[in-house]
Design a protein around this motif. Structure first.
Motif, PDB file in Angstrom:
ATOM      1  N   ILE A 101     -66.433 -23.916  12.822  1.00 52.31           N
ATOM      2  CA  ILE A 101     -67.424 -22.680  12.713  1.00 52.31           C
ATOM      3  C   ILE A 101     -67.000 -21.510  13.139  1.00 52.31           C
ATOM      4  CG2 ILE A 101     -69.606 -22.245  13.799  1.00 52.31           C
ATOM      5  CD1 ILE A 101     -70.280 -25.044  13.979  1.00 52.31           C
ATOM      6  N   SER A 102     -66.114 -21.428  14.380  1.00 51.51           N
ATOM      7  CA  SER A 102     -65.694 -20.511  14.925  1.00 51.51           C
ATOM      8  C   SER A 102     -64.596 -19.570  14.065  1.00 51.51           C
ATOM      9  CB  SER A 102     -65.114 -20.652  16.293  1.00 51.51           C
ATOM     10  OG  SER A 102     -63.930 -21.509  16.347  1.00 51.51           O
ATOM     11  N   SER A 103     -63.804 -20.655  13.341  1.00 48.70           N
ATOM     12  CA  SER A 103     -62.692 -19.971  12.435  1.00 48.70           C
ATOM     13  C   SER A 103     -63.254 -19.385  11.133  1.00 48.70           C
ATOM     14  CB  SER A 103     -61.599 -20.958  11.978  1.00 48.70           C
ATOM     15  OG  SER A 103     -62.186 -22.075  11.486  1.00 48.70           O
ATOM     16  N   THR A 104     -64.273 -19.993  10.504  1.00 51.20           N
ATOM     17  CA  THR A 104     -64.935 -19.647   9.341  1.00 51.20           C
ATOM     18  C   THR A 104     -65.983 -18.703   9.320  1.00 51.20           C
ATOM     19  OG1 THR A 104     -66.170 -21.496   9.228  1.00 51.20           O
ATOM     20  CG2 THR A 104     -64.224 -21.673   8.172  1.00 51.20           C
ATOM     21  N   GLU A 105     -66.783 -18.731  10.506  1.00 51.93           N
ATOM     22  CA  GLU A 105     -68.102 -17.984  10.608  1.00 51.93           C
ATOM     23  C   GLU A 105     -67.996 -16.976  11.810  1.00 51.93           C
ATOM     24  OE1 GLU A 105     -71.676 -20.189  10.193  1.00 51.93           O
ATOM     25  OE2 GLU A 105     -70.402 -21.927   9.529  1.00 51.93           O
ATOM     26  N   GLY A 106     -67.040 -16.992  12.633  1.00 55.61           N
ATOM     27  CA  GLY A 106     -66.940 -16.471  13.706  1.00 55.61           C
ATOM     28  C   GLY A 106     -67.749 -17.073  15.200  1.00 55.61           C
ATOM     29  N   MET A 107     -67.370 -16.613  16.138  1.00 54.87           N
ATOM     30  CA  MET A 107     -67.943 -17.240  17.437  1.00 54.87           C
ATOM     31  C   MET A 107     -69.390 -16.947  17.486  1.00 54.87           C
ATOM     32  SD  MET A 107     -66.181 -19.212  19.247  1.00 54.87           S
ATOM     33  CE  MET A 107     -66.662 -19.068  20.852  1.00 54.87           C
ATOM     34  N   ARG A 108     -69.783 -15.924  16.878  1.00 52.93           N
ATOM     35  CA  ARG A 108     -71.348 -15.436  17.066  1.00 52.93           C
ATOM     36  C   ARG A 108     -72.139 -16.402  16.435  1.00 52.93           C
ATOM     37  NH1 ARG A 108     -72.093  -9.246  15.444  1.00 52.93           N
ATOM     38  NH2 ARG A 108     -73.950  -9.810  15.927  1.00 52.93           N
ATOM     39  N   ALA A 109     -71.825 -17.033  15.197  1.00 53.67           N
ATOM     40  CA  ALA A 109     -72.539 -17.971  14.548  1.00 53.67           C
ATOM     41  C   ALA A 109     -73.236 -19.106  15.689  1.00 53.67           C
ATOM     42  CB  ALA A 109     -71.762 -18.630  13.343  1.00 53.67           C
ATOM     43  N   LEU A 110     -72.275 -19.457  16.757  1.00 57.73           N
ATOM     44  CA  LEU A 110     -72.695 -20.779  17.544  1.00 57.73           C
ATOM     45  C   LEU A 110     -73.940 -20.116  18.415  1.00 57.73           C
ATOM     46  CD1 LEU A 110     -69.253 -21.798  18.677  1.00 57.73           C
ATOM     47  CD2 LEU A 110     -71.118 -23.165  17.350  1.00 57.73           C
ATOM     48  N   LEU A 146     -75.108 -37.771  18.975  1.00 56.34           N
ATOM     49  CA  LEU A 146     -75.307 -38.443  19.955  1.00 56.34           C
ATOM     50  C   LEU A 146     -74.315 -37.768  21.355  1.00 56.34           C
ATOM     51  CD1 LEU A 146     -76.362 -40.540  22.188  1.00 56.34           C
ATOM     52  CD2 LEU A 146     -74.610 -42.060  21.333  1.00 56.34           C
ATOM     53  N   THR A 147     -73.213 -37.558  20.890  1.00 60.08           N
ATOM     54  CA  THR A 147     -72.214 -37.078  21.779  1.00 60.08           C
ATOM     55  C   THR A 147     -72.750 -35.663  22.350  1.00 60.08           C
ATOM     56  OG1 THR A 147     -70.466 -38.484  21.130  1.00 60.08           O
ATOM     57  CG2 THR A 147     -69.947 -36.415  22.450  1.00 60.08           C
ATOM     58  N   PRO A 148     -72.847 -34.672  21.316  1.00 60.44           N
ATOM     59  CA  PRO A 148     -73.144 -33.245  21.871  1.00 60.44           C
ATOM     60  C   PRO A 148     -74.508 -33.050  22.465  1.00 60.44           C
ATOM     61  CG  PRO A 148     -73.279 -33.576  19.385  1.00 60.44           C
ATOM     62  CD  PRO A 148     -72.443 -34.856  19.958  1.00 60.44           C
ATOM     63  N   ARG A 149     -75.541 -34.153  22.116  1.00 64.84           N
ATOM     64  CA  ARG A 149     -76.858 -34.150  22.968  1.00 64.84           C
ATOM     65  C   ARG A 149     -76.774 -34.399  24.181  1.00 64.84           C
ATOM     66  NH1 ARG A 149     -82.239 -34.322  22.576  1.00 64.84           N
ATOM     67  NH2 ARG A 149     -83.165 -36.082  23.315  1.00 64.84           N
ATOM     68  N   VAL A 150     -76.019 -35.637  24.514  1.00 65.16           N
ATOM     69  CA  VAL A 150     -75.689 -35.905  25.953  1.00 65.16           C
ATOM     70  C   VAL A 150     -74.913 -35.132  26.507  1.00 65.16           C
ATOM     71  CG1 VAL A 150     -74.593 -37.499  27.247  1.00 65.16           C
ATOM     72  CG2 VAL A 150     -75.704 -38.399  25.291  1.00 65.16           C
ATOM     73  N   LEU A 151     -73.752 -34.429  26.052  1.00 66.04           N
ATOM     74  CA  LEU A 151     -73.058 -33.272  26.665  1.00 66.04           C
ATOM     75  C   LEU A 151     -73.847 -32.122  26.943  1.00 66.04           C
ATOM     76  CD1 LEU A 151     -69.448 -33.991  24.964  1.00 66.04           C
ATOM     77  CD2 LEU A 151     -70.361 -34.535  27.304  1.00 66.04           C
ATOM     78  N   ILE A 169     -73.382 -25.414  22.445  1.00 68.80           N
ATOM     79  CA  ILE A 169     -73.237 -26.865  22.162  1.00 68.80           C
ATOM     80  C   ILE A 169     -74.525 -27.387  21.389  1.00 68.80           C
ATOM     81  CG2 ILE A 169     -73.018 -29.281  23.105  1.00 68.80           C
ATOM     82  CD1 ILE A 169     -70.574 -27.288  23.664  1.00 68.80           C
ATOM     83  N   ASP A 170     -75.547 -26.952  21.485  1.00 65.63           N
ATOM     84  CA  ASP A 170     -76.763 -27.230  21.142  1.00 65.63           C
ATOM     85  C   ASP A 170     -76.707 -26.933  19.404  1.00 65.63           C
ATOM     86  OD1 ASP A 170     -79.791 -27.918  21.033  1.00 65.63           O
ATOM     87  OD2 ASP A 170     -79.848 -26.055  20.067  1.00 65.63           O
ATOM     88  N   SER A 171     -76.159 -25.819  18.948  1.00 66.32           N
ATOM     89  CA  SER A 171     -75.889 -25.655  17.800  1.00 66.32           C
ATOM     90  C   SER A 171     -74.942 -26.358  17.085  1.00 66.32           C
ATOM     91  CB  SER A 171     -75.097 -23.985  17.567  1.00 66.32           C
ATOM     92  OG  SER A 171     -76.192 -22.976  18.067  1.00 66.32           O
ATOM     93  N   ILE A 172     -74.169 -26.877  17.609  1.00 63.01           N
ATOM     94  CA  ILE A 172     -73.145 -27.882  16.960  1.00 63.01           C
ATOM     95  C   ILE A 172     -73.766 -29.228  17.093  1.00 63.01           C
ATOM     96  CG2 ILE A 172     -71.458 -29.263  17.468  1.00 63.01           C
ATOM     97  CD1 ILE A 172     -69.673 -26.951  18.869  1.00 63.01           C
TER      98      ILE A 172
END
Length: 295
Positions: free
Chosen positions: A64-73, A267-272, A36-39
């Motif tokens: 991100i997961s579809s074009t770069e793969g989950m590892r990118a996160l 803001l949303t991903p930061r709070v989440l 989530i921090d990466s997003i």
């Protein structure tokens, strides 16, 4: 063996216990919430390519997961693992020491002591963590050239010098000091309200930590947007952003590009991210502190 009485444990368990518990809590916090921090980082970057512009958390995760793969996160996670342990050890060691010196462990509303303790803790910890945070964000951005923490550190140092690791430090402190002062104060107050008996209560640490983290994260998001710009400036194709040198300049660029809306980027991903990570951090810290000192 009888279970140790949490109430009988001293408020300040000693520097080594606090630092060890803090290190374990910091690693747990950052590792769990890293995707989530990466997003959040990607959403805060002022990208020139429409491919790197995301409309929300779900959109970012899917693309991100579809074009770069989950590892990118998870790219860059080792930077925070390497940095978070020592930095959180320093953070919690300083926090408890200052709180004890200022009487923050005494009965009653000790908001001044807890605020000063929080500010002191983050000033010391961020000096250690800031370079690792720069590396992390350089690895998190879209199409990052880096796959190794050490390669990233070496390249940034070679191309931009030591200053690149600390150009965002004043902005980081401008975020972290109010963030931690707010967070620690709200956490301590919520803990007193939710658990007046002061018995060991994991649910109290979770709820108090989440509430404190949410408020502190929301209030400091504009500063976090500026910090991200400073830490990722070397990856930008925009000459103005690439040459930004401080918080005031970053604020000016954000205002000119997007106005008030720009300060709410991520803001949303930061709070989440912050709510569960702060809850986990306090839960882990209180658990490890109690476990270590009662072994």
């Amino acid at each position: 063996m009888d279970e140790p009485d949490y109430e009988s444990l001293p408020p300040n368990a000693g520097l080594s216990v606090n630092m060890c518990a803090g290190a374990l809590a910091g690693i747990s916090e950052h590792a769990v919430m890293f995707p989530i921090d990466s997003i959040k980082t990607r959403m805060q970057v002022f990208a020139t390519s429409p491919v790197a512009v995301y409309s929300g958390i779900g959109n970012a995760f899917t693309r991100i997961s579809s074009t770069e793969g989950m590892r990118a996160l998870w790219r860059g996670v080792w930077s925070v693992v390497l940095g978070a342990g020592p930095a959180h050890a320093v953070h919690f060691g300083t926090l408890e020491a200052v709180k004890e010196i200022m009487g923050g462990n005494e009965a009653g509303n000790q908001w001044l002591a807890t605020s000063v303790a929080g500010a002191s803790a983050t000033t010391a910890a961020d000096a250690l963590m800031n370079p690792f945070d720069v590396i992390k964000q350089r690895m998190q951005v879209h199409q990052s050239e880096f796959r190794s923490v050490f390669t990233c550190a070496r390249t940034v140092f070679h191309n931009e010098g030591l200053a690149a690791f600390y150009v965002s430090y004043p902005t980081t402190l401008a975020i972290s000091i109010p963030f931690n002062s707010i967070q620690v104060t709200i956490y301590e107050q919520l803990k007193r309200v939710l658990n007046p008996s002061h018995k060991y209560s994991p649910s109290t640490h979770i709820l108090a930590g989440a509430g404190a983290g949410a408020v502190a994260a929301a209030l400091t998001t504009p500063l976090d947007v500026a910090k991200t710009m400073l830490q990722t400036r070397g990856t930008s194709l925009d000459p103005e952003i690439r040459n930004v040198s401080g918080m005031k300049e970053a604020f000016g660029i954000i205002w000119r590009k997007e106005g008030l809306k720009g300060f709410g980027r991520g803001l949303t991903p930061r709070v989440l991210t912050t709510m569960p990570s702060t809850a986990l951090c306090w839960l882990s810290y209180e658990f490890f502190k109690a476990a270590i000192r009662t072994d």
